[in-house]
Design a protein around this motif. Structure first.
Motif, PDB file in Angstrom:
ATOM      1  N   ARG A  29      -3.089 -17.596 -24.521  1.00  0.00           N
ATOM      2  CA  ARG A  29      -3.133 -18.438 -22.954  1.00  0.00           C
ATOM      3  C   ARG A  29      -1.735 -19.098 -22.784  1.00  0.00           C
ATOM      4  O   ARG A  29      -1.362 -20.130 -23.290  1.00  0.00           O
ATOM      5  CB  ARG A  29      -4.312 -19.707 -23.373  1.00  0.00           C
ATOM      6  N   ILE A  43      -9.294 -24.215 -22.650  1.00  0.00           N
ATOM      7  CA  ILE A  43     -10.113 -25.122 -21.354  1.00  0.00           C
ATOM      8  C   ILE A  43     -11.588 -25.655 -22.189  1.00  0.00           C
ATOM      9  O   ILE A  43     -12.289 -25.203 -22.923  1.00  0.00           O
ATOM     10  CB  ILE A  43     -10.309 -23.959 -20.684  1.00  0.00           C
ATOM     11  N   HIS A  47     -13.482 -29.536 -18.006  1.00  0.00           N
ATOM     12  CA  HIS A  47     -12.396 -28.725 -17.361  1.00  0.00           C
ATOM     13  C   HIS A  47     -13.055 -27.378 -16.628  1.00  0.00           C
ATOM     14  O   HIS A  47     -12.839 -27.298 -15.425  1.00  0.00           O
ATOM     15  CB  HIS A  47     -11.303 -28.477 -18.247  1.00  0.00           C
ATOM     16  N   ALA A  48     -13.623 -26.729 -17.429  1.00  0.00           N
ATOM     17  CA  ALA A  48     -14.344 -25.149 -16.941  1.00  0.00           C
ATOM     18  C   ALA A  48     -15.344 -25.674 -15.625  1.00  0.00           C
ATOM     19  O   ALA A  48     -15.212 -25.043 -14.535  1.00  0.00           O
ATOM     20  CB  ALA A  48     -14.996 -24.740 -17.964  1.00  0.00           C
ATOM     21  N   VAL A  51     -13.433 -26.685 -12.542  1.00  0.00           N
ATOM     22  CA  VAL A  51     -12.771 -25.340 -11.862  1.00  0.00           C
ATOM     23  C   VAL A  51     -13.960 -24.527 -11.102  1.00  0.00           C
ATOM     24  O   VAL A  51     -13.882 -24.168  -9.981  1.00  0.00           O
ATOM     25  CB  VAL A  51     -11.956 -24.484 -12.810  1.00  0.00           C
ATOM     26  N   GLN A  71      -7.760 -19.083 -11.863  1.00  0.00           N
ATOM     27  CA  GLN A  71      -7.053 -18.955 -13.101  1.00  0.00           C
ATOM     28  C   GLN A  71      -6.545 -17.332 -13.246  1.00  0.00           C
ATOM     29  O   GLN A  71      -6.735 -17.000 -14.278  1.00  0.00           O
ATOM     30  CB  GLN A  71      -8.115 -19.290 -14.138  1.00  0.00           C
ATOM     31  N   ASP A  85      -5.339 -23.290 -11.855  1.00  0.00           N
ATOM     32  CA  ASP A  85      -7.018 -23.230 -12.032  1.00  0.00           C
ATOM     33  C   ASP A  85      -7.442 -22.559 -10.710  1.00  0.00           C
ATOM     34  O   ASP A  85      -8.410 -21.571 -10.873  1.00  0.00           O
ATOM     35  CB  ASP A  85      -7.471 -24.638 -12.200  1.00  0.00           C
ATOM     36  N   ASP A 114      -6.991 -32.094 -17.927  1.00  0.00           N
ATOM     37  CA  ASP A 114      -7.480 -33.120 -18.688  1.00  0.00           C
ATOM     38  C   ASP A 114      -6.487 -33.772 -19.572  1.00  0.00           C
ATOM     39  O   ASP A 114      -6.182 -35.111 -19.497  1.00  0.00           O
ATOM     40  CB  ASP A 114      -8.744 -32.589 -19.541  1.00  0.00           C
TER      41      ASP A 114
END
Length: 162
Positions: A29, A43, A47-48, A51, A71, A85, A114
Motif C-alpha cells: 500500500r 484502511i 474509513h472504508a 469511502v 482508490q 480515496d 482517520d
C-alpha cells in the motif's frame, strides 16, 4: 571529512517499472509523492465505509456526467502519483481504460483521513493545488469534520495543526 548524501527520487515511470519487476507488489500500500515512495496506512472499517458512501452518493449524482474513481492512482506530475480515496473525473467514453487519469482530468478529489489528516492537509493538499485541481475535500474522521477547499491554491501556506 564530510560526505554529501543525496536521495534518489523516482519518476512515475520508474515507479511502475519497479512494480513490473516485482519490487513493488499489489499487496504494497504505497503511493509516490515528490519522487518518494510513501507507505499508506491500512484502511479501517470506518474509513472504508466513508469511502463507499462518498462513491455511492457521487455515482448517483453524476451518473453519465462524470467518472467516479475509487482508490486509484491520479498522476499529478512526473514525480507524484497519489492514491486518493475518491476522485470525480471528467467523463470519457472509455472510462479511463486507455489512458490513466491525470490532474487535468480531476474535478474533485476526496481524501478520507482517520490517522493521516495532517499529512493529507499539509502535504497532499498542496500537491493537488499545485497540479491545478479546483476542489479538494478532506474528511477528518477523528474530528467528524468535512473540510472543503475550493480553489485550494489560495489556501494559506502555514501548516494546519487541527
Amino acid at each position: 571529512m564530510e560526505v554529501e548524501v543525496s536521495k534518489k527520487l523516482f519518476t512515475v515511470d520508474e515507479y511502475y517499472r519497479m512494480a513490473e519487476a516485482g519490487i513493488l507488489t499489489p499487496e504494497d500500500r504505497v503511493e509516490l509523492i515528490d519522487g518518494e515512495i510513501i507507505e499508506m496506512c491500512p484502511i479501517g472499517n470506518r474509513h472504508a465505509g466513508c469511502v463507499n458512501m462518498a462513491a455511492e452518493v457521487l455515482i448517483g449524482a453524476f451518473r453519465g456526467r462524470a467518472v467516479v474513481s475509487v482508490q486509484n492512482p491520479l498522476q499529478l506530475n512526473n514525480y507524484t502519483e497519489p492514491m486518493p480515496d475518491v476522485v470525480l473525473l471528467k467523463p470519457r467514453e472509455d472510462r479511463y481504460r486507455s489512458k490513466k487519469s491525470m490532474a487535468e482530468d480531476a474535478l474533485l478529489v476526496i481524501e478520507v483521513s482517520d490517522t493521516t489528516f495532517l499529512y493529507d492537509r499539509n502535504v497532499k493538499l498542496k500537491r493537488y493545488a499545485k497540479a491545478g485541481i479546483g476542489e479538494v475535500w478532506i474528511e477528518n474522521l477523528e474530528k467528524d469534520l468535512l473540510l472543503v477547499f475550493a480553489n485550494p491554491w489560495e489556501i494559506p501556506t502555514k501548516p494546519l495543526s487541527l
